[in-house]
Design an enzyme around this catalytic site. Structure first.
Site, PDB file in Angstrom:
ATOM      1  CE1 TYR A  16      -3.684   2.484   0.451  1.00  0.00           C
ATOM      2  CE2 TYR A  16      -2.613   3.155   2.502  1.00  0.00           C
ATOM      3  CZ  TYR A  16      -3.578   3.359   1.529  1.00  0.00           C
ATOM      4  OH  TYR A  16      -4.438   4.435   1.616  1.00  0.00           O
ATOM      5  CE  LYS A  65      -2.717   5.383  -2.215  1.00  0.00           C
ATOM      6  NZ  LYS A  65      -3.898   6.136  -2.652  1.00  0.00           N
TER       7      LYS A  65
END
Length: 343
Positions: free
Chosen positions: A186, A190
């Protein structure tokens, strides 16, 4: 809400949005969470909003809810599945067939901390959903963005970019590593949002391209945590969120939408020349610096292009139209184009 004003201030509120009449916007993931609030507030203030989402049923429910409120603009559904690159191309084409320009592109949709999985396109699911599909969508819509004066592009990032496993973004194999953690994957996606905003700013200096961390927000995004770590962890996370909301440390979806709405609509963005920046709640410049930022932004861009090219995905709608020309016509078309360019 004891600590809200102390932590976040009141620089930008839902009443701060300017009149957006005549503006055309796309919000990916606009059917829920901060995406829904972003679409709602844009439409409320006069924008024509395309709510881009995978589920038509959920999108239409959100659209009807928005339309039932006090809005000066309009909202309609744009089908898109970010886990399917061909769907992204179809969405861009569908938009381009209806509109000549795009004033605001909110690359908002995302998934968080999901179990390791490759999409049908062979790309790690969080990276494709959060970065690569939005990279493709933005590139396909560049002519529409260039047609709008001072277009805004905002990518929803996260403070979790700091959990990036120092990915080099050098190849698909590098990106597709499991890294032993859904949070690291993740974080990789990002960080890619921040790097993408930096590089696109360098390539399109007339646009205002930025990324934003929405804050710790109570939304459906946490469902990935349950999938990866189980119901017990999910319950703990829900309890922490409840307490955080109660004291004003965590944000409601409307509050979580404010920072990206600031970047998408505030006149200050143009007045202060805010480009290629990373913002945090509420509407404050954050520290989006990462190791070898510019070098990794360049590498990410090249690798993203290479992945799409190797999968036969065009980065321009014009390229798609050329492919549709019957083979028997292409010789004549080549002759006409070459002679036109010689004039």
């Amino acid at each position: 809400m004891v600590f809200y004003s102390f932590i976040y201030g009141n620089k930008y509120t839902s009443s701060s949005l300017p009149n957006l009449s005549g503006k055309v916007a796309i919000v990916t993931g606009g059917n829920t969470g901060i995406g829904y609030e972003t679409a709602r507030l844009l439409a409320k203030n006069g924008a024509k909003v395309y709510l881009a989402a995978r589920s038509e049923e959920k999108a239409n429910t959100a659209i009807e809810k928005i339309r039932s409120g006090d809005i000066k603009g309009s909202v309609e559904y744009l089908p898109i599945d970010l886990m399917d690159l061909s769907s992204v191309t179809k969405a861009a084409q569908a938009f381009a067939n209806k509109e000549k320009r795009l004033d605001i592109l909110m690359n908002n949709a995302g998934i968080m901390a999901n179990p390791y999985e490759l999409t049908k396109d062979g790309v790690e699911s969080q990276f494709q959903t959060n970065h690569l599909s939005h990279f493709l969508l933005t590139n396909l819509l560049l002519p529409s963005l260039r047609a709008a004066p001072h277009a805004r592009v905002v990518s929803t990032s996260s403070l979790a970019y700091t959990s990036d496993p120092s990915s080099t973004f050098a190849s698909l194999e590098d990106i597709n590593q499991s890294y032993g953690s859904s949070w690291k994957r993740y974080g990789q996606s990002k960080l890619a949002n921040i790097l993408f905003a930096r590089k696109l700013t360098a390539l399109e200096p007339d646009m205002f391209v930025n990324s934003a961390h929405p804050g710790f927000v109570s939304t459906e995004l946490g469902r990935g945590i349950v999938s990866s770590y189980g119901a017990v962890v999910g319950t703990i996370q829900a309890a922490i969120t409840f307490v955080g909301l109660s004291v004003g440390a965590f944000l409601t979806p409307e509050q979580g939408a404010l920072t990206q709405l600031y970047l998408a609509t505030s006149k200050e963005v143009e007045e202060k020349g805010i480009r290629g920046k990373y913002y945090v709640p509420i509407a404050q410049e954050g520290n989006g610096n990462a190791k070898n930022l510019e070098e990794r932004a360049e590498t990410l861009w090249r690798t993203s292009v290479k992945i799409l090219e190797e999968k036969g995905i065009a980065l321009s709608l014009c390229s798609i139209e050329v492919r549709r020309i019957p083979e028997r016509w292409k010789g004549s078309m080549k002759y006409i184009v070459s002679n036109f360019l010689a004039i």
